[in-house]
Motif scaffolding. Structure first.
Motif, mmCIF file in Angstrom:
data_model
loop_
_atom_site.group_PDB
_atom_site.id
_atom_site.type_symbol
_atom_site.label_atom_id
_atom_site.label_comp_id
_atom_site.label_asym_id
_atom_site.label_seq_id
_atom_site.Cartn_x
_atom_site.Cartn_y
_atom_site.Cartn_z
ATOM 1 N N THR A 145 0.836 -1.205 0.000
ATOM 2 C CA THR A 145 0.000 0.000 0.000
ATOM 3 C C THR A 145 0.870 1.254 0.000
ATOM 4 O O THR A 145 2.053 1.209 0.352
ATOM 5 N N ALA A 146 0.260 2.347 -0.401
ATOM 6 C CA ALA A 146 0.950 3.640 -0.404
ATOM 7 C C ALA A 146 0.006 4.700 0.116
ATOM 8 O O ALA A 146 -1.215 4.595 -0.022
ATOM 9 N N SER A 147 0.583 5.739 0.708
ATOM 10 C CA SER A 147 -0.165 6.920 1.137
ATOM 11 C C SER A 147 0.434 8.126 0.443
ATOM 12 O O SER A 147 1.661 8.320 0.444
ATOM 13 N N ILE A 148 -0.414 8.951 -0.148
ATOM 14 C CA ILE A 148 0.057 10.160 -0.808
ATOM 15 C C ILE A 148 -0.864 11.314 -0.468
ATOM 16 O O ILE A 148 -2.096 11.187 -0.519
ATOM 17 N N ASP A 149 -0.280 12.447 -0.096
ATOM 18 C CA ASP A 149 -1.063 13.643 0.168
ATOM 19 C C ASP A 149 -1.565 14.231 -1.148
ATOM 20 O O ASP A 149 -0.887 14.146 -2.181
ATOM 21 N N ALA A 150 -2.711 14.866 -1.106
ATOM 22 C CA ALA A 150 -3.325 15.394 -2.326
ATOM 23 C C ALA A 150 -2.561 16.570 -2.909
ATOM 24 O O ALA A 150 -2.795 16.948 -4.063
ATOM 25 N N ASP A 151 -1.654 17.172 -2.141
ATOM 26 C CA ASP A 151 -0.885 18.301 -2.680
ATOM 27 C C ASP A 151 0.448 17.880 -3.286
ATOM 28 O O ASP A 151 1.260 18.724 -3.667
ATOM 29 N N VAL A 152 0.682 16.570 -3.404
ATOM 30 C CA VAL A 152 1.917 16.057 -3.991
ATOM 31 C C VAL A 152 1.709 15.796 -5.479
ATOM 32 O O VAL A 152 0.721 15.175 -5.875
ATOM 33 N N ARG A 153 2.640 16.266 -6.307
ATOM 34 C CA ARG A 153 2.600 16.006 -7.752
ATOM 35 C C ARG A 153 3.631 14.921 -8.082
ATOM 36 O O ARG A 153 4.814 15.089 -7.808
ATOM 37 N N VAL A 154 3.159 13.834 -8.683
ATOM 38 C CA VAL A 154 4.064 12.745 -9.051
ATOM 39 C C VAL A 154 4.382 12.802 -10.537
ATOM 40 O O VAL A 154 3.617 13.336 -11.344
ATOM 41 N N ASP A 155 5.514 12.229 -10.909
ATOM 42 C CA ASP A 155 5.842 11.974 -12.300
ATOM 43 C C ASP A 155 5.282 10.607 -12.677
ATOM 44 O O ASP A 155 4.912 9.800 -11.795
ATOM 45 N N PRO A 156 5.226 10.278 -13.975
ATOM 46 C CA PRO A 156 4.652 8.984 -14.374
ATOM 47 C C PRO A 156 5.330 7.770 -13.742
ATOM 48 O O PRO A 156 4.684 6.746 -13.511
ATOM 49 N N ASP A 157 6.631 7.870 -13.437
ATOM 50 C CA ASP A 157 7.347 6.707 -12.909
ATOM 51 C C ASP A 157 7.587 6.765 -11.406
ATOM 52 O O ASP A 157 8.291 5.906 -10.860
ATOM 53 N N THR A 158 7.025 7.751 -10.715
ATOM 54 C CA THR A 158 7.321 7.911 -9.288
ATOM 55 C C THR A 158 6.936 6.679 -8.479
ATOM 56 O O THR A 158 7.723 6.182 -7.659
ATOM 57 N N LEU A 159 5.736 6.167 -8.671
ATOM 58 C CA LEU A 159 5.305 5.002 -7.898
ATOM 59 C C LEU A 159 6.152 3.782 -8.218
ATOM 60 O O LEU A 159 6.459 2.966 -7.322
ATOM 61 N N ALA A 160 6.547 3.627 -9.475
ATOM 62 C CA ALA A 160 7.392 2.494 -9.852
ATOM 63 C C ALA A 160 8.745 2.577 -9.155
ATOM 64 O O ALA A 160 9.281 1.559 -8.681
ATOM 65 N N VAL A 161 9.296 3.789 -9.061
ATOM 66 C CA VAL A 161 10.554 3.970 -8.337
ATOM 67 C C VAL A 161 10.373 3.605 -6.868
ATOM 68 O O VAL A 161 11.215 2.934 -6.263
ATOM 69 N N GLY A 162 9.263 4.021 -6.284
ATOM 70 C CA GLY A 162 9.003 3.674 -4.895
ATOM 71 C C GLY A 162 8.903 2.179 -4.672
ATOM 72 O O GLY A 162 9.469 1.639 -3.710
#
Length: 356
Positions: free
Chosen positions: A92-109
């Motif tokens: 699972t992951a938690s992300i704040d609504a004010d965070v902007r991700v790049d297309p590969d951010t979750l994959a890096v995580g």
């Protein structure tokens, strides 16, 4: 790893919320993924925003989770626990609504959860401008003091904390921690989760990459109240920790105070002024190096404000927070004890000033 559930705990919206969610839903993830947007009520403005985003991404697995009233619990953690309880996948992951991700951010995580001893992997957030003066104040504190000092600790040890902008938790960590609702009793929810992960025998890992957040849309007064909120949480960690942070995080202030003491002790004015100038130059050069290592060259001009912040704002803010035991967060005023534990909570009335 069978898939990933991403939970967005949310209350209210800002001008970037919808585009941030669109960017999140467009992530390229190497495993099946679902997005759960968790809020207390369909009356929240975030409900309409989340509905529109889901309609624009019909092929993405997603849902809105209604957590119900938080009561005396921390609102963000209350929503997060409700989302995790509905998660389809163990990871699972938690992300704040004010965070902007790049297309590969979750994959890096996800790539940092492959080791079996890692319980949580988290990103370092960076506030980026331009914006109002209060947003700049928040960015100065977060980017150059809290985040970089916490990162230094994380890189040198298995630190018992995480930062809350975006983090991912392994299935093993979820099994060891169990129901996350117990973390709703503290305002310092992210550090509490980090401590619990380490106490369970797993590691927290800082990912060597940043995620972006736009400057808070705050005037100077709002920025002051926002930073005081964070300093109140640091004060809740105990007086020795608070005083150690006040001195070690602010080398420019410490050097200037030392120079003033030297001047009062009879050292000449010229040597003192030269010493202060040298401290300022060294501080700025050090900040440039740290900024480049942590954030690249984006937003480097903000460093020019460090002397103003450290010499004028820090003494006032840290002195004020020294006696603070209450803070306001998303429409609720909390009285807190040691470690950020919530002692009492009451909703704000329309006439009660909000510090968010």
């Amino acid at each position: 790893m069978d898939g990933l559930t991403v939970v967005v705990p949310i209350k209210g919206v800002d001008p970037q919320t919808e585009s941030n969610l669109d960017a999140l839903f467009a992530s390229r993830v190497p495993v099946p993924v679902e997005y759960l947007i968790a809020m207390e009520s369909p009356d929240d403005p975030a409900y309409a925003v989340a509905t529109r985003v889901r309609q624009r991404h019909p092929d993405v697995a997603s849902a809105i989770v209604i957590s119900g009233p938080a009561g005396s619990r921390m609102g963000k953690q209350h929503n997060l626990a409700a989302g995790f309880a509905r998660a389809r996948y163990d990871t699972t992951a938690s992300i704040d609504a004010d965070v902007r991700v790049d297309p590969d951010t979750l994959a890096v995580g996800l790539s940092h959860l492959t080791r079996p001893d890692v319980g949580v992997a988290y990103f370092l957030p960076q506030y980026v401008g331009p914006g109002r003066l209060g947003g700049l104040l928040v960015a100065l504190y977060s980017n150059y003091y809290y985040q970089l000092n916490m990162a230094a600790v994380a890189l040198s040890s298995n630190a018992g904390f995480i930062t809350g902008g975006l983090w991912l938790m392994s299935g093993e960590a979820r099994r060891r921690l169990g129901d996350l609702s117990r973390f709703g009793t503290t305002v310092s929810d992210d550090p509490a989760i980090g401590r619990a992960v380490v106490a369970s025998g797993l590691r927290t890992v800082l990912i060597p990459r940043t995620v972006r957040m736009r400057y808070e849309n705050l005037g100077l007064g709002g920025g002051v109240r926002h930073v005081l909120k964070w300093l109140t949480l640091l004060r809740a960690e105990g007086l020795p920790t608070y005083l150690a942070i006040a001195t070690s995080w602010h080398p420019l202030l410490l050097g200037t105070v030392t120079a003033v003491i030297a001047a009062l002790a009879g050292v000449g004015v010229v040597p003192v002024l030269l010493a202060v100038a040298a401290v300022v130059v060294v501080r700025l050069l050090g900040a440039v190096v740290l900024h480049a290592r942590a954030y690249g060259w984006r937003g480097l001009r903000t460093i020019l404000w460090l002397p103003v912040y450290e010499l004028l704002a820090v003494p006032v803010l840290f002195a004020r927070a020294l006696f603070s035991r209450e803070l306001t967060w998303r429409g609720t005023r909390y009285r807190i004890g040691r470690g950020g534990t919530i002692l009492s909570a009451r909703p704000l009335t329309p006439r009660t000033p909000d510090s968010s």
